[in-house]
Design a protein around this motif. Structure first.
Motif, PDB file in Angstrom:
ATOM      1  N   ASP A 115       2.816 -32.695  -1.291  1.00 39.91           N
ATOM      2  CA  ASP A 115       2.210 -34.002  -1.054  1.00 39.91           C
ATOM      3  C   ASP A 115       3.314 -35.056  -0.890  1.00 39.91           C
ATOM      4  OD1 ASP A 115       0.865 -36.387  -1.018  1.00 39.91           O
ATOM      5  OD2 ASP A 115      -0.157 -36.105  -2.936  1.00 39.91           O
ATOM      6  N   GLU A 116       3.547 -35.499   0.327  1.00 38.03           N
ATOM      7  CA  GLU A 116       4.617 -36.452   0.614  1.00 38.03           C
ATOM      8  C   GLU A 116       4.077 -37.760   1.179  1.00 38.03           C
ATOM      9  OE1 GLU A 116       7.327 -34.439   3.159  1.00 38.03           O
ATOM     10  OE2 GLU A 116       8.023 -33.066   1.584  1.00 38.03           O
ATOM     11  N   GLN A 117       2.767 -37.973   1.118  1.00 36.23           N
ATOM     12  CA  GLN A 117       2.165 -39.152   1.731  1.00 36.23           C
ATOM     13  C   GLN A 117       2.258 -40.375   0.818  1.00 36.23           C
ATOM     14  OE1 GLN A 117      -1.739 -38.471   3.300  1.00 36.23           O
ATOM     15  NE2 GLN A 117      -2.134 -40.638   3.694  1.00 36.23           N
ATOM     16  N   SER A 142      -7.047 -37.721   0.607  1.00 36.52           N
ATOM     17  CA  SER A 142      -7.697 -36.409   0.604  1.00 36.52           C
ATOM     18  C   SER A 142      -6.730 -35.354   1.127  1.00 36.52           C
ATOM     19  CB  SER A 142      -8.953 -36.436   1.480  1.00 36.52           C
ATOM     20  OG  SER A 142      -9.597 -35.170   1.471  1.00 36.52           O
ATOM     21  N   ASN A 143      -6.670 -34.232   0.418  1.00 34.03           N
ATOM     22  CA  ASN A 143      -5.980 -33.043   0.912  1.00 34.03           C
ATOM     23  C   ASN A 143      -6.672 -31.820   0.321  1.00 34.03           C
ATOM     24  OD1 ASN A 143      -5.037 -32.820  -1.733  1.00 34.03           O
ATOM     25  ND2 ASN A 143      -2.890 -33.266  -1.232  1.00 34.03           N
ATOM     26  N   ALA A 144      -6.073 -30.656   0.457  1.00 34.44           N
ATOM     27  CA  ALA A 144      -6.710 -29.439  -0.046  1.00 34.44           C
ATOM     28  C   ALA A 144      -6.769 -29.397  -1.565  1.00 34.44           C
ATOM     29  CB  ALA A 144      -5.960 -28.213   0.477  1.00 34.44           C
ATOM     30  N   HIS A 145      -5.948 -30.216  -2.218  1.00 33.24           N
ATOM     31  CA  HIS A 145      -5.843 -30.194  -3.682  1.00 33.24           C
ATOM     32  C   HIS A 145      -6.780 -31.195  -4.357  1.00 33.24           C
ATOM     33  CE1 HIS A 145      -3.992 -30.114  -7.646  1.00 33.24           C
ATOM     34  NE2 HIS A 145      -3.691 -31.388  -7.565  1.00 33.24           N
ATOM     35  N   GLU A 146      -7.024 -32.339  -3.712  1.00 33.89           N
ATOM     36  CA  GLU A 146      -7.808 -33.380  -4.364  1.00 33.89           C
ATOM     37  C   GLU A 146      -8.403 -34.353  -3.352  1.00 33.89           C
ATOM     38  OE1 GLU A 146      -4.799 -36.824  -5.679  1.00 33.89           O
ATOM     39  OE2 GLU A 146      -4.262 -34.855  -6.497  1.00 33.89           O
ATOM     40  N   GLY A 166     -13.875 -29.886 -10.684  1.00 34.50           N
ATOM     41  CA  GLY A 166     -13.969 -30.906 -11.702  1.00 34.50           C
ATOM     42  C   GLY A 166     -13.877 -32.311 -11.136  1.00 34.50           C
ATOM     43  N   ALA A 167     -13.920 -33.309 -12.020  1.00 37.26           N
ATOM     44  CA  ALA A 167     -13.884 -34.699 -11.587  1.00 37.26           C
ATOM     45  C   ALA A 167     -13.313 -35.576 -12.691  1.00 37.26           C
ATOM     46  CB  ALA A 167     -15.281 -35.185 -11.204  1.00 37.26           C
ATOM     47  N   GLU A 168     -12.812 -36.723 -12.265  1.00 34.86           N
ATOM     48  CA  GLU A 168     -12.295 -37.721 -13.181  1.00 34.86           C
ATOM     49  C   GLU A 168     -12.715 -39.082 -12.647  1.00 34.86           C
ATOM     50  OE1 GLU A 168      -7.886 -39.292 -14.667  1.00 34.86           O
ATOM     51  OE2 GLU A 168      -8.111 -37.342 -13.676  1.00 34.86           O
ATOM     52  N   LEU A 169     -13.201 -39.959 -13.520  1.00 27.83           N
ATOM     53  CA  LEU A 169     -13.658 -41.251 -13.032  1.00 27.83           C
ATOM     54  C   LEU A 169     -13.347 -42.352 -14.034  1.00 27.83           C
ATOM     55  CD1 LEU A 169     -16.654 -42.151 -14.491  1.00 27.83           C
ATOM     56  CD2 LEU A 169     -17.279 -40.048 -13.301  1.00 27.83           C
ATOM     57  N   ASN A 207     -19.524 -49.528  -9.881  1.00 28.50           N
ATOM     58  CA  ASN A 207     -18.358 -49.245  -9.042  1.00 28.50           C
ATOM     59  C   ASN A 207     -17.416 -48.372  -9.852  1.00 28.50           C
ATOM     60  OD1 ASN A 207     -19.527 -51.023  -7.266  1.00 28.50           O
ATOM     61  ND2 ASN A 207     -17.722 -52.327  -7.043  1.00 28.50           N
ATOM     62  N   LEU A 208     -16.845 -47.350  -9.217  1.00 29.95           N
ATOM     63  CA  LEU A 208     -15.973 -46.467  -9.973  1.00 29.95           C
ATOM     64  C   LEU A 208     -14.889 -45.845  -9.111  1.00 29.95           C
ATOM     65  CD1 LEU A 208     -17.161 -43.270  -9.368  1.00 29.95           C
ATOM     66  CD2 LEU A 208     -19.032 -44.299 -10.629  1.00 29.95           C
ATOM     67  N   TYR A 209     -13.770 -45.566  -9.761  1.00 25.92           N
ATOM     68  CA  TYR A 209     -12.716 -44.724  -9.197  1.00 25.92           C
ATOM     69  C   TYR A 209     -13.142 -43.282  -9.438  1.00 25.92           C
ATOM     70  CZ  TYR A 209      -8.369 -41.978  -9.594  1.00 25.92           C
ATOM     71  OH  TYR A 209      -7.404 -40.998  -9.510  1.00 25.92           O
ATOM     72  N   LEU A 210     -12.992 -42.427  -8.423  1.00 26.82           N
ATOM     73  CA  LEU A 210     -13.407 -41.040  -8.552  1.00 26.82           C
ATOM     74  C   LEU A 210     -12.382 -40.128  -7.898  1.00 26.82           C
ATOM     75  CD1 LEU A 210     -15.658 -38.955  -9.332  1.00 26.82           C
ATOM     76  CD2 LEU A 210     -16.579 -39.323  -7.032  1.00 26.82           C
ATOM     77  N   LYS A 211     -11.923 -39.143  -8.668  1.00 25.09           N
ATOM     78  CA  LYS A 211     -11.037 -38.092  -8.148  1.00 25.09           C
ATOM     79  C   LYS A 211     -11.706 -36.751  -8.400  1.00 25.09           C
ATOM     80  CE  LYS A 211      -6.527 -38.098  -9.157  1.00 25.09           C
ATOM     81  NZ  LYS A 211      -5.625 -38.018  -7.967  1.00 25.09           N
ATOM     82  N   THR A 212     -11.774 -35.904  -7.396  1.00 25.77           N
ATOM     83  CA  THR A 212     -12.401 -34.592  -7.533  1.00 25.77           C
ATOM     84  C   THR A 212     -11.469 -33.512  -6.980  1.00 25.77           C
ATOM     85  OG1 THR A 212     -13.532 -34.841  -5.385  1.00 25.77           O
ATOM     86  CG2 THR A 212     -14.741 -35.522  -7.364  1.00 25.77           C
ATOM     87  N   GLY A 213     -11.716 -32.280  -7.425  1.00 26.55           N
ATOM     88  CA  GLY A 213     -10.995 -31.128  -6.909  1.00 26.55           C
ATOM     89  C   GLY A 213      -9.714 -30.787  -7.630  1.00 26.55           C
TER      90      GLY A 213
END
Length: 222
Positions: A115-117, A142-146, A166-169, A207-213
């Motif tokens: 991940d270099e972005q 977004s990528n294959a990891h998250e 899984g998820a984190e918010l 409103n929420l921050y959401l990370k999945t995968g």
């Protein structure tokens, strides 16, 4: 140091359970949400900068992800008021500071090696949002990891189940509700793979921050 390091378990940290601790730098405090390691750690935190506080220049192995919650966070690349999302890849370096003070949500050492972005997004710009069903989404990465986004849920709208990754918010406005429990602004929730939390937005929406995968296989790290 291990803080909420069993990734097979759901974790909820509401604002009334925040435990502020000093960082190595005067004027900078943090709430450790999860952590594996000592001062150089894989960590998720809420960090508070007092006015005119700073951190010495430092590098970020395995990257850094920031969402500015209030105030203005700054480094050599600019000034970032509340609502900015910053993503800096592995090996990046900066000297962060805040003139008026700031509250930020930070994730350290959690990016995939490839991940270099570098990302800089103003989530308060309406052009960055798209309607999706009852609510709206601001896609951040977004990528294959998250997958990372901000979501606006309409009153009573359900949060989708996290699935295999899984998820984190983090609740940014409004509240989420599940099983009679209310999770107000500032609540951080981590859901393991396969969890079915039954979370819905409260009467004023959420409103929420959401990370999945990103939590697939994480139970092995405890």
């Amino acid at each position: 140091m291990l803080v909420n390091a069993d990734f097979s378990q759901s974790v909820v940290v509401t604002p009334d359970r925040y435990q502020w601790s000093a960082s190595p730098q005067s004027g900078v405090e943090r709430v450790m949400l999860d952590r594996i390691g000592a001062e150089q750690a894989r960590a998720t935190s809420i960090v508070r900068y007092a006015p005119d506080s700073f951190f010495p220049a430092h590098a970020h192995p395995d990257g850094e992800e920031i969402l500015v919650l209030s105030g203005t966070f700054s480094d050599e690349s600019g000034d970032f008021p509340a609502g900015w999302y910053l993503r800096s890849p592995s090996g990046s370096m900066h000297q962060p500071f805040s003139r008026p003070g700031a509250l930020i949500f930070v994730k350290l050492r959690q990016m995939a090696p490839h991940d270099e972005q570098r990302v800089r997004i103003d989530t308060r710009d309406p052009a960055n949002w798209v309607q999706e069903g009852q609510g709206a989404v601001c896609r951040l990465f977004s990528n294959a990891h998250e997958q990372v986004c901000l979501q606006r849920l309409a009153p009573g709208q359900a949060l989708a189940d996290p699935g295999a990754g899984g998820a984190e918010l983090l609740v940014l406005e409004g509240e989420l509700v599940a099983g009679g429990q209310r999770y107000p602004r500032g609540t951080w929730i981590r859901l393991p793979a396969g969890a079915q939390p039954g979370l819905v937005a409260g009467d004023s929406g959420a409103n929420l921050y959401l990370k999945t995968g990103h939590l697939a296989g994480m139970a092995q790290l405890t």
